[in-house]
Design a protein around this motif. Structure first.
Motif, mmCIF file in Angstrom:
data_model
loop_
_atom_site.group_PDB
_atom_site.id
_atom_site.type_symbol
_atom_site.label_atom_id
_atom_site.label_comp_id
_atom_site.label_asym_id
_atom_site.label_seq_id
_atom_site.Cartn_x
_atom_site.Cartn_y
_atom_site.Cartn_z
ATOM 1 N N ASP A 209 0.842 -1.191 0.000
ATOM 2 C CA ASP A 209 0.000 0.000 0.000
ATOM 3 C C ASP A 209 0.876 1.239 0.000
ATOM 4 O O ASP A 209 2.100 1.159 0.094
ATOM 5 C CB ASP A 209 -0.930 0.023 1.226
ATOM 6 C CG ASP A 209 -2.026 -1.018 1.110
ATOM 7 O OD1 ASP A 209 -2.405 -1.320 -0.042
ATOM 8 O OD2 ASP A 209 -2.491 -1.521 2.158
ATOM 9 N N HIS A 211 1.241 5.407 1.457
ATOM 10 C CA HIS A 211 0.776 6.416 2.387
ATOM 11 C C HIS A 211 1.567 7.706 2.162
ATOM 12 O O HIS A 211 2.581 7.717 1.482
ATOM 13 C CB HIS A 211 0.890 5.950 3.840
ATOM 14 C CG HIS A 211 2.297 5.684 4.295
ATOM 15 N ND1 HIS A 211 2.608 5.363 5.571
ATOM 16 C CD2 HIS A 211 3.479 5.699 3.623
ATOM 17 C CE1 HIS A 211 3.916 5.199 5.682
ATOM 18 N NE2 HIS A 211 4.461 5.383 4.519
ATOM 19 N N GLU A 293 -12.593 0.254 22.801
ATOM 20 C CA GLU A 293 -12.020 -0.278 21.565
ATOM 21 C C GLU A 293 -12.971 -1.280 20.924
ATOM 22 O O GLU A 293 -13.125 -1.329 19.703
ATOM 23 C CB GLU A 293 -10.683 -0.949 21.866
ATOM 24 C CG GLU A 293 -10.001 -1.528 20.630
ATOM 25 C CD GLU A 293 -8.760 -2.310 20.965
ATOM 26 O OE1 GLU A 293 -8.141 -2.844 20.018
ATOM 27 O OE2 GLU A 293 -8.414 -2.400 22.145
ATOM 28 N N ASN A 297 -14.456 -0.931 17.293
ATOM 29 C CA ASN A 297 -14.111 -1.990 16.349
ATOM 30 C C ASN A 297 -15.217 -2.181 15.329
ATOM 31 O O ASN A 297 -16.361 -2.411 15.676
ATOM 32 C CB ASN A 297 -13.897 -3.290 17.122
ATOM 33 C CG ASN A 297 -12.661 -4.019 16.642
ATOM 34 O OD1 ASN A 297 -11.989 -3.567 15.746
ATOM 35 N ND2 ASN A 297 -12.408 -5.145 17.274
ATOM 36 N N SER A 300 -16.735 2.718 11.107
ATOM 37 C CA SER A 300 -15.948 3.416 10.095
ATOM 38 C C SER A 300 -15.277 4.626 10.696
ATOM 39 O O SER A 300 -15.681 5.141 11.742
ATOM 40 C CB SER A 300 -16.853 3.848 8.937
ATOM 41 O OG SER A 300 -17.773 4.833 9.375
ATOM 42 N N ALA A 301 -14.241 5.105 10.026
ATOM 43 C CA ALA A 301 -13.522 6.285 10.500
ATOM 44 C C ALA A 301 -14.443 7.492 10.545
ATOM 45 O O ALA A 301 -14.357 8.327 11.453
ATOM 46 C CB ALA A 301 -12.320 6.559 9.600
ATOM 47 N N ASP A 338 -6.390 5.967 17.132
ATOM 48 C CA ASP A 338 -5.460 5.015 16.508
ATOM 49 C C ASP A 338 -6.172 3.714 16.175
ATOM 50 O O ASP A 338 -5.958 3.121 15.102
ATOM 51 C CB ASP A 338 -4.280 4.737 17.444
ATOM 52 C CG ASP A 338 -3.461 5.991 17.726
ATOM 53 O OD1 ASP A 338 -3.505 6.923 16.894
ATOM 54 O OD2 ASP A 338 -2.780 6.034 18.769
ATOM 55 N N ASP A 341 -8.250 4.127 13.085
ATOM 56 C CA ASP A 341 -7.511 4.621 11.918
ATOM 57 C C ASP A 341 -7.878 6.069 11.589
ATOM 58 O O ASP A 341 -7.979 6.449 10.415
ATOM 59 C CB ASP A 341 -7.752 3.734 10.690
ATOM 60 C CG ASP A 341 -7.135 2.353 10.851
ATOM 61 O OD1 ASP A 341 -6.071 2.260 11.493
ATOM 62 O OD2 ASP A 341 -7.728 1.380 10.366
ATOM 63 N N VAL A 342 -8.085 6.861 12.626
ATOM 64 C CA VAL A 342 -8.358 8.288 12.465
ATOM 65 C C VAL A 342 -7.143 9.063 12.977
ATOM 66 O O VAL A 342 -6.704 8.826 14.106
ATOM 67 C CB VAL A 342 -9.615 8.708 13.253
ATOM 68 C CG1 VAL A 342 -9.811 10.225 13.192
ATOM 69 C CG2 VAL A 342 -10.844 8.007 12.692
ATOM 70 N N PRO A 343 -6.577 9.950 12.177
ATOM 71 C CA PRO A 343 -5.407 10.717 12.627
ATOM 72 C C PRO A 343 -5.698 11.462 13.921
ATOM 73 O O PRO A 343 -6.809 11.954 14.143
ATOM 74 C CB PRO A 343 -5.159 11.697 11.472
ATOM 75 C CG PRO A 343 -5.809 11.073 10.285
ATOM 76 C CD PRO A 343 -6.993 10.320 10.811
ATOM 77 N N ARG A 344 -4.694 11.561 14.769
ATOM 78 C CA ARG A 344 -4.897 12.232 16.052
ATOM 79 C C ARG A 344 -5.243 13.707 15.864
ATOM 80 O O ARG A 344 -5.955 14.284 16.689
ATOM 81 C CB ARG A 344 -3.657 12.072 16.934
ATOM 82 C CG ARG A 344 -3.417 10.637 17.368
ATOM 83 C CD ARG A 344 -2.414 10.532 18.486
ATOM 84 N NE ARG A 344 -2.368 9.161 19.005
ATOM 85 C CZ ARG A 344 -1.794 8.816 20.158
ATOM 86 N NH1 ARG A 344 -1.218 9.747 20.912
ATOM 87 N NH2 ARG A 344 -1.808 7.560 20.559
#
Length: 407
Positions: A209, A211, A293, A297, A300-301, A338, A341-344
């Motif tokens: 992949d 990034h 979590e 789980n 979606s983001a 995290d 999968d969402v940026p801080r």
């Protein structure tokens, strides 16, 4: 935080901003819509950069007579100040009290995510100005449309010709405004990771992949953080004091007073961090993270980004201090980002949007309740006025956060 309080104390002692707004009102006296727009944008700029909100209390005595003289009601005067400042704080870009503290707790730069936050500031400020202008035009055209009515005694409108409105900026005050503008411009420039914004490149990642990676920092990047920013404001406070010819005792007194005003917020941060330390040492935080979590789980983001905003709305009512709220919430929210999968940086933006939405109506927010009391506007009337804007902002922010999380 205490350094910023010192700078605000010294600069406000010169009355530079107060006189500048007074002169602005005098020049735009026959253009009510432009006066409202300029004041709201000005307060929004101050809010997004330095958390300017409580400091608005000093402007009610000037702006209320201005608005009444132009045929508006007290709601327009209150909204111009309250909404202007709080929308700026909601869409904070580099506000050290909220974004700065949240970034520190999340372990990212204060400049991360600034592009999205700036776009949100532009959109939300434009919507807020249009919302207030729409109500102002309707009230000016038909007084029966007012939510608060008009005073039968018009003597208050005649207070327009106050010394503040007719007072000219002195040379010293112009220098103070220039120093203030330069200080905040340098603060913004120094914290932005320019290479991450403009120098990103696509590189290979695991499992074939790709990034986005950042290049080496540009030569002009300063990468300042709280120690450097604190010294910047201390130096700026001293420079303002020297330019204003205050004298050593006055400068020290004002710096001490301004720093003292920030002791309360500092204690809130300390207590909030204490809660975080206790939760970490007792492994309570790990337990909560594990439970949440499992909830995140599979989500979606986009859903997660919006949920972060929603969760922080009631928390903000209980913890109106943005810095205290960030200190307590970010150690929990950042790791959850995290997992999703969402940026801080986006988690910080979502947190700030939730906090800002709540602050527009929260009865625990002194900016709202104090401002309404000074403007003699009932809280229930203000809620009737503001709820459509809150709903519009919620929809806009939800869409933007969801799209940002998916891109």
């Amino acid at each position: 935080m205490m350094a910023l309080g010192a700078f605000i104390s010294v600069s406000f002692a010169t009355r530079s901003l107060e006189v500048a707004v007074g002169r602005l009102g005098a020049r735009l006296h026959d253009k009510g819509w432009l006066l409202i727009t300029v004041i709201m944008v000005l307060f929004s700029v101050l809010g997004t950069t330095m958390g300017f909100s409580v400091e608005t209390f000093g402007f009610y005595a000037l702006i209320i007579p201005l608005m009444l003289a132009l045929g508006y009601d007290r709601m327009v005067a209150a909204a111009t100040i309250i909404v202007g400042a709080l929308i700026g704080c909601m869409a904070s870009t580099v506000n050290p009290f909220s974004i700065g503290v949240a970034s520190g707790e999340a372990g990212v730069s204060i400049g991360d995510g600034i592009v999205l936050r700036f776009l949100l500031w532009v959109v939300l400020t434009a919507v807020a100005v249009a919302f207030v202008l729409r109500y102002a035009a309707r009230v000016q055209r038909d007084h029966s449309k007012s939510l608060v009515g008009f005073d039968s005694d018009t003597s208050e409108s005649d207070e327009l010709a106050t010394p503040q409105a007719d007072e000219n900026l002195t040379g010293t005050q112009k220098w103070v405004l220039a120093i203030t503008g330069f200080t905040f411009a340098l603060m913004i420039f120094s914290v932005i990771p320019w290479s991450a914004i403009f120098g990103g490149a696509t590189g290979p990642a695991e499992y074939d992949d790709f990034h986005v990676t950042a290049t080496e920092p540009y030569w002009f990047e300063l990468n300042w953080w709280f120690p450097q920013l604190s010294m910047l404001f201390v130096i700026a406070a001293i420079v303002v004091g020297v330019v204003a010819r205050m004298g050593e005792k006055d400068i020290v007194s004002l710096i001490t007073r301004g720093a003292g005003d920030m002791v309360g917020p500092a204690i809130v941060i300390m207590l909030a961090r204490g809660v975080s330390v206790i939760m970490t040492n007792t492994e309570t935080l790990d337990t909560v993270l594990n439970a949440m979590e499992s909830l995140v789980n599979g989500a979606s983001a986009a859903v997660f980004a919006v949920l972060v905003m929603i969760v922080n709305i009631p928390l903000a009512v209980l913890i109106p201090s943005s810095s205290g709220h960030a200190t307590l919430a970010m150690p929990l929210l950042a790791p959850l980002g995290d997992f999703a999968d969402v940026p801080r940086s986006l988690v910080i933006t979502s947190f700030q949007m939730g906090h800002g939405l709540a602050m527009l109506v929260a009865p625990t927010n002194v900016v709202v309740v104090g401002g309404l009391a000074m403007a003699k506007v009932g809280y229930d009337r203000f809620l009737r006025f503001i709820w459509p804007l809150v709903a519009i902002n919620f929809v806009i922010v939800s869409v933007v956060l969801a799209v940002a999380a998916l891109t």
